[in-house]
Design a protein around this motif. Sequence first.
Motif: not given
Length: 309
Positions: A129, A132, A138, A143, A196-197, A200
């Motif tokens: 994290l 990130y 990214k 991820l 969420k991750f 993405q």
Amino acid sequence: KCAHLRLACQTDPKPYYTSKLWWCGITLLGLGEVGNFTAYGFAPIALVAPLGCVSVIGSAFISVLFLKKTMRAADILGGTLAVTGTYLLVTFAPNVPQELTARRVQNYLVSWPFLVYSILEIIIFCILLYFYKRKDVKHIVVLLMMVALLASLTVIAVKAVASMITLSAKGKMQLTYPVFYIMIVLMVTSCAFQVKFLNQAVHLYEATAVVPIIFVFFTTSAIISGVIFYREFQSAALLSVFMFLFGCLLSFLGVFVIARNKREEHLQIHFIDYGHIPGQKLTGKIQPDSHSSCYGTLNNEDDSVKNQS
């Protein structure tokens, strides 16, 4: 993925959560997960999690219809390997029935193997994290590794909740224990951050790269969490463990064969005219390079600078 592709082709792209198609996909995904939720109440995590390769086989065929892909020999070969691995998984998976009462789940939560495992997971997740958030990394592995770490907690909570609901339906009330609601909060929270991750990752990378990596990461983390928390394979024979792992390997291999050498069609991105930039007489174009971190470069940029100087 189909929703992301359609939004990317628009001249004025809107956020993905405004797309009805995206919400339709999320709804269908949720309905599928209801089946997974039910399965965790009756079968070990080590059996349910690897069976996700069935969805990979299905996605290979569904992509032919919705993403206009072509069926290849590699898809058939990968599907065969995955089905063979699935057969071994079902045959040699741990089949030790245990009644997961609320008190037993409480004891598992405070056991030292799970506490050590939780501390290691928290440390690794915080490191990822940090890269990130602070370093703006990214990368697909970063991820999906975060998704897998959250998924290990999700499957633990899902199995506990599903088992306690099943026992309550049979007349052994478990819903009055606080641990039941703690597990629900853990399940919902970890699922929300997973979406969420994962969303993405699908947005930034090709689905053919995301699917096999997340399958391997998720399955591995789920099996490890099942072994540590629910003590699956505790009394299994060595041959059964070996054949189970061999089935996992075949499933992993089948998934990678299906995704191997698949490439998404490049989206049509508008060129940007820089002919009216002050001090610039060129009328060329800037083309974003999808394989580079740079947005684009000017043609013969060094020569232009020299001429102006």
